[in-house]
Design a protein around this motif. Structure first.
Motif, PDB file in Angstrom:
ATOM      1  N   LEU A 126       0.807  -1.236   0.000  1.00 60.55           N
ATOM      2  CA  LEU A 126       0.000   0.000   0.000  1.00 60.55           C
ATOM      3  C   LEU A 126       0.836   1.280   0.000  1.00 60.55           C
ATOM      4  O   LEU A 126       0.294   2.369  -0.197  1.00 60.55           O
ATOM      5  CB  LEU A 126      -0.939   0.006   1.229  1.00 60.55           C
ATOM      6  N   GLU A 127       2.125   1.115   0.204  1.00 61.09           N
ATOM      7  CA  GLU A 127       2.962   2.306   0.415  1.00 61.09           C
ATOM      8  C   GLU A 127       2.951   3.277  -0.761  1.00 61.09           C
ATOM      9  O   GLU A 127       3.001   4.492  -0.589  1.00 61.09           O
ATOM     10  CB  GLU A 127       4.404   1.870   0.711  1.00 61.09           C
ATOM     11  N   GLU A 128       2.892   2.694  -1.949  1.00 59.35           N
ATOM     12  CA  GLU A 128       2.918   3.557  -3.124  1.00 59.35           C
ATOM     13  C   GLU A 128       1.653   4.415  -3.188  1.00 59.35           C
ATOM     14  O   GLU A 128       1.696   5.604  -3.519  1.00 59.35           O
ATOM     15  CB  GLU A 128       3.030   2.704  -4.378  1.00 59.35           C
ATOM     16  N   GLU A 129       0.526   3.790  -2.857  1.00 59.58           N
ATOM     17  CA  GLU A 129      -0.736   4.541  -2.902  1.00 59.58           C
ATOM     18  C   GLU A 129      -0.838   5.513  -1.729  1.00 59.58           C
ATOM     19  O   GLU A 129      -1.426   6.581  -1.837  1.00 59.58           O
ATOM     20  CB  GLU A 129      -1.931   3.590  -2.801  1.00 59.58           C
ATOM     21  N   MET A 130      -0.318   5.083  -0.596  1.00 53.94           N
ATOM     22  CA  MET A 130      -0.434   5.880   0.628  1.00 53.94           C
ATOM     23  C   MET A 130       0.947   6.023   1.252  1.00 53.94           C
ATOM     24  O   MET A 130       1.294   5.323   2.204  1.00 53.94           O
ATOM     25  CB  MET A 130      -1.406   5.192   1.600  1.00 53.94           C
ATOM     26  N   PRO A 131       1.727   6.935   0.721  1.00 54.68           N
ATOM     27  CA  PRO A 131       3.133   7.033   1.164  1.00 54.68           C
ATOM     28  C   PRO A 131       3.283   7.360   2.647  1.00 54.68           C
ATOM     29  O   PRO A 131       4.299   7.042   3.248  1.00 54.68           O
ATOM     30  CB  PRO A 131       3.705   8.169   0.311  1.00 54.68           C
ATOM     31  N   ASP A 132       2.263   8.002   3.220  1.00 49.52           N
ATOM     32  CA  ASP A 132       2.413   8.414   4.628  1.00 49.52           C
ATOM     33  C   ASP A 132       1.895   7.355   5.605  1.00 49.52           C
ATOM     34  O   ASP A 132       1.865   7.597   6.820  1.00 49.52           O
ATOM     35  CB  ASP A 132       1.647   9.714   4.884  1.00 49.52           C
ATOM     36  N   LEU A 133       1.525   6.222   5.057  1.00 49.12           N
ATOM     37  CA  LEU A 133       0.886   5.220   5.911  1.00 49.12           C
ATOM     38  C   LEU A 133       1.816   4.767   7.037  1.00 49.12           C
ATOM     39  O   LEU A 133       1.380   4.557   8.167  1.00 49.12           O
ATOM     40  CB  LEU A 133       0.454   4.019   5.059  1.00 49.12           C
ATOM     41  N   SER A 134       3.068   4.651   6.708  1.00 44.80           N
ATOM     42  CA  SER A 134       4.019   4.150   7.719  1.00 44.80           C
ATOM     43  C   SER A 134       4.141   5.108   8.912  1.00 44.80           C
ATOM     44  O   SER A 134       4.518   4.705  10.010  1.00 44.80           O
ATOM     45  CB  SER A 134       5.391   3.890   7.108  1.00 44.80           C
ATOM     46  N   ASP A 135       3.774   6.369   8.690  1.00 46.22           N
ATOM     47  CA  ASP A 135       3.809   7.321   9.808  1.00 46.22           C
ATOM     48  C   ASP A 135       2.804   6.944  10.901  1.00 46.22           C
ATOM     49  O   ASP A 135       2.952   7.368  12.057  1.00 46.22           O
ATOM     50  CB  ASP A 135       3.471   8.746   9.338  1.00 46.22           C
ATOM     51  N   HIS A 136       1.815   6.176  10.503  1.00 47.99           N
ATOM     52  CA  HIS A 136       0.779   5.803  11.469  1.00 47.99           C
ATOM     53  C   HIS A 136       1.120   4.546  12.258  1.00 47.99           C
ATOM     54  O   HIS A 136       0.371   4.138  13.146  1.00 47.99           O
ATOM     55  CB  HIS A 136      -0.559   5.584  10.749  1.00 47.99           C
ATOM     56  N   LEU A 137       2.262   3.952  11.933  1.00 46.65           N
ATOM     57  CA  LEU A 137       2.645   2.760  12.686  1.00 46.65           C
ATOM     58  C   LEU A 137       3.076   3.157  14.090  1.00 46.65           C
ATOM     59  O   LEU A 137       3.855   4.099  14.269  1.00 46.65           O
ATOM     60  CB  LEU A 137       3.784   2.011  11.980  1.00 46.65           C
ATOM     61  N   TYR A 138       2.557   2.432  15.034  1.00 43.20           N
ATOM     62  CA  TYR A 138       2.859   2.759  16.428  1.00 43.20           C
ATOM     63  C   TYR A 138       4.333   2.498  16.748  1.00 43.20           C
ATOM     64  O   TYR A 138       4.920   1.511  16.345  1.00 43.20           O
ATOM     65  CB  TYR A 138       1.982   1.916  17.373  1.00 43.20           C
TER      66      TYR A 138
END
Lengths: 367, 445
Positions: A126-138
């Motif tokens: 999903l990273e390509e579609e949502m590059p900021d997703l990893s910022d939400h990892l605890y």
């Protein structure tokens, strides 16, 4: 003993998915209750006792028997207790469950995979579609209003990816303040609970509780009813409200854009969601807000619960085949709200969508 | 022994502690061929055959007693074969339930009007074998009244077709013998699986009613008042479409009920006449559904402490015993209490219809009961109370329904079953007609 109250009326028999699949009384709730009532007559026979221990695990724990019982018998509780007793009495007969127990003890997921990978699989996709997703990892120190608890199925199964995509897309689009437990998430303990291993489950719960509390979340949201049972009934999350994602989104969306429907939909109520957790209104409320037309189905089981996929996959398959045939699902798309039901339906070749996929499409989440 | 042998003993009666070693085979046939194979196995080994349906009956007939036997379940023979709306019948396999039949008929605007409380699990084969009914009997009769034809297999594998005109068989000699004895559906009804295995039933169906019905609750001062109200309904041939009595309920399950009471649905136009002899309070749709739910669940409820037991079912109050219910029930309760059995619930269908052993109809209240099982009483002691109740009922003129009391007081029916078995052959559920039936049942409590 609760099973003494069973009057053997038989009202549970025809509702039981296992009896439906096999057609013999020993698989029915009444049959099992009866065997408990006459156990003093049969327990000396080792083969019978072994067979009984086995039949306890040939059950999806859908809870419909408890639902229909008019004699105040908590059948689900009896099944849980008897499963625990069975494993304690004859652990060698349940060696096939050792791999699951070891995986949960060692790496805190049902697949025996590296715990670090819990976030990697879907993040990579999903990273390509949502590059900021990893910022939400605890990570320790991060806080948010909402903690997302994915569960093992959604964390590791490629078949769940579309649901994940829709879930995060919706959260992003609505500007929700959230964290995802990611690699810090341990299995909720539900599989151990289903085999009566309270001790093992408790160890997992303690870790999850600690992480969720550290995040200062007010709510923990999950798409998995099994995880929700554990979070809401066994994690003792004081002041933190566990919610199913349909509950969360039903609250969040007072109204929603109309879903552009092309499919013939049927709604499958996950047993653990509607029967055990009592969550039946919110999924329907959300579907109504989306303007989705669907047909209701009989409230029977998909065969995916109770560890049945592991203890008797043939029976598990037969249950979903019977359900799909009876409800004529070949030409329909089944809406559901449970990763386990989703796996069952996909495994049977049925089209299925999670409610959050419809929601995401409606709000233009893919744009 | 396998678990499937044990599980076959599961039934709703208090006769459930079986000698499992005497179960020599368990079969779930799906068609007549498989039934024949099972019976052949039994015959080769000289085993009895015990048919079993849903196991919801309270007589214990489906246990097979204590003989070496083969158990034959109809649960996998549950297909609905043919529906003829025009001619008003459905052909079904014996394992189909009224609920299953009606689920199929409802979209067509038709209905099978036999509705025992256990209609979700009771099978048509079993309901005929006990001549069950429910709250449709007043209007539509018992199961036998709604049966047009029965196919059966005998112990030696001969085929029978029994209807109201007589018998046809693939054995002309047997056909002649049975027709000389005047065998009809009356004989299959209440035969408790002693004559053969039912493989197919043709049941009557009627259009769904479109008449307007009203619902009401009637509460009574005492049992005599209840009885007299029912007598009036019978004498006036009241158009009652649903009539269920809650005669008595223990405080643990009474909720806000005020028994003795009747829950009634009747043709709307009848309201004024009904009020002439009963005080009624009209119920709205929600209220009547709630009352029906309370009533249907009552037999399965348990006390807060201890367990309920289905000691004796089928008190048939009719004629004088219906007019004088107070005395009858006082005496029955005294007997129970003397035996340390606490009355828990009494309920039943009224007005209702059933058949006596000589095939004459009786009309009145069919009352069922539950008691709280006392601690420390043996099965023999509990069963002893049953026999005492039978005696008491004879004294009081309370007629047990044949469906439940086949070995005890219905000598006419018993004699008839023995007569037919002389022609048909023995081998099916022999324990029921045995001289030791009492002691066999007693051992299973």
């Amino acid at each position: 003993m609760s099973y003494d109250k069973c009057v053997r009326c038989g009202s549970c028999v025809k509702f039981c998915p296992l009896f439906d699949a096999v057609g013999e009384e020993q698989f029915s709730p009444r049959g099992k209750m009866y065997m408990l009532q006459v156990m003093d007559q049969i327990e000396e026979d080792e083969e019978l006792a072994k067979e009984f221990r086995r039949v306890l695990f040939q059950c999806s724990l859908c809870g419909r028997c408890t639902d229909v019982c008019s004699s105040d018998v908590d059948l689900l509780r009896v099944w849980h207790e008897q499963r625990a007793k069975a494993i304690e009495t004859a652990p060698e007969e349940f060696a096939h469950l050792d791999a699951l127990r070891d995986a949960l003890a060692n790496v805190a997921n049902i697949y025996g995979l590296d715990p670090e990978d819990r976030a990697i699989y879907w993040l990579d996709e999903l990273e390509e579609e949502m590059p900021d997703l990893s910022d939400h990892l605890y990570e320790k120190g991060k806080t948010a209003d909402n903690m997302i608890f994915l569960g093992c199925l959604m964390s590791f199964r490629a078949s769940q990816l579309d649901v994940l995509r829709s879930l995060f897309t919706t959260l992003e689009k609505e500007g929700v303040d959230y964290l995802i437990m990611g690699a810090e998430e341990f299995c909720c303990g539900h599989p151990l609970y289903l085999m009566g291993d309270e001790k093992g489950a408790e160890e997992l719960r303690q870790h999850n509780k600690s992480v969720i509390q550290d995040s200062r979340a007010n709510q923990v949201v999950t798409c998995c009813p099994g995880c929700l049972i554990q979070l809401s009934q066994h994690h003792n999350l004081e002041d933190i409200e566990p919610l199913h994602h349909t509950q969360y989104f039903d609250r969040l969306f007072g109204s929603a854009p109309k879903y552009e429907q092309k499919e013939d939909f049927a709604y499958h109520d996950p047993c653990e969601l509607h029967r055990i957790l009592g969550i039946k209104t919110e999924p329907r409320s959300l579907l109504k807000k989306l303007g989705v037309e669907y047909r209701e189905m009989d409230l029977s089981c998909c065969g995916g619960g109770g560890l049945l996929r592991m203890t008797d996959p043939d029976l598990s398959d037969k249950i979903i085949q019977l359900r799909a045939a009876r409800e004529r699902l070949a030409a329909s798309t089944v809406i559901t709200a449970c990763p386990s039901c989703r796996e069952q339906l996909l495994g049977n070749g049925n089209k299925t969508k999670d409610i959050v996929e419809l929601l995401s499409d409606a709000i233009g989440g893919s744009e | 022994m396998k678990l499937r042998d044990i599980a076959m003993g599961a039934n709703a009666s208090m006769y459930y502690r079986l000698d499992f070693k005497k179960i020599r085979g368990v079969y779930y046939p799906r068609n007549e061929t498989e039934v024949l194979d099972a019976i052949a196995f039994a015959r080769e080994h000289n085993y009895d055959v015990t048919p079993k349906g849903g196991g919801s009956g309270l007589s214990g007939a489906c246990t097979g007693g204590n003989r070496h036997r083969v158990m034959l379940s109809s649960l996998q023979m549950a297909e609905i074969l043919t529906i003829s709306k025009d001619q008003g019948y459905v052909d079904v396999q014996p394992g189909a339930t009224p609920d299953e039949i009606n689920a199929l008929l409802e979209p067509m605007g038709m209905k099978f009007y036999v509705a025992p409380s256990s209609r979700d699990i009771a099978t048509v084969g079993g309901i005929l074998s006990t001549d069950g009914g429910g709250n449709d009997t007043w209007e539509s009769g018992t199961m036998r009244d709604n049966t047009l034809r029965v196919r059966m297999l005998t112990y030696d594998g001969r085929q029978l077709i029994v209807d109201w005109d007589g018998v046809r068989s693939n054995d002309p000699e047997l056909e002649e013998k049975l027709n000389k004895r005047g065998m009809t559906i009356h004989d299959v009804a209440s035969s408790h699986g002693t004559l053969g295995f039912i493989t197919e039933v043709r049941v009557a169906i009627k259009p769904l009613s479109t008449e307007s019905v009203a619902s009401a609750l009637a509460e009574f001062e005492d049992y005599d008042a209840l009885g007299q109200a029912i007598v009036q309904m019978i004498e006036r041939k009241s158009p009652i479409r649903y009539g269920e009595a809650i005669v008595m309920a223990h405080p643990d399950v009474r909720e806000d009920l005020n028994p003795p009471l009747l829950i009634l649905e009747f043709v709307e136009d009848y309201e004024e006449e009904l009020k002439e002899f009963i005080d009624i309070r009209k119920l709205d749709a929600d209220e009547v559904e709630r009352m029906k739910d309370v009533r249907i669940k009552l037999p399965k409820r348990n006390p807060k402490e201890g367990n309920q037991v289905a000691l004796f079912e089928g008190y048939g109050f009719h004629g004088d015993s219906l007019r004088n219910m107070q005395r009858s029930l006082d005496e029955i309760d005294s007997l129970l209490i003397r035996r340390d059995l606490t009355p828990f619930a009494k309920y039943g269908h009224a007005p209702s219809k059933w058949y006596l052993g000589n095939n004459s109809p009786a009309y009145g209240l069919v009352m069922h009961s539950r008691e709280i099982r006392p601690e420390g009483k043996s099965g023999e002691q509990i069963f002893g109370t049953v026999l005492d109740i039978v005696e008491k009922c004879e004294e009081l003129g309370v007629t047990p329904k044949p469906e439940h009391k086949w070995p005890f007081s219905d000598k006419v029916k018993k004699s008839r079953m023995e007569e037919l078995r002389e022609a048909l052959g023995v081998g099916f559920n022999t324990f029921i007609l045995g001289n030791d039936c009492d002691s066999v049942l007693s051992s299973m409590v």
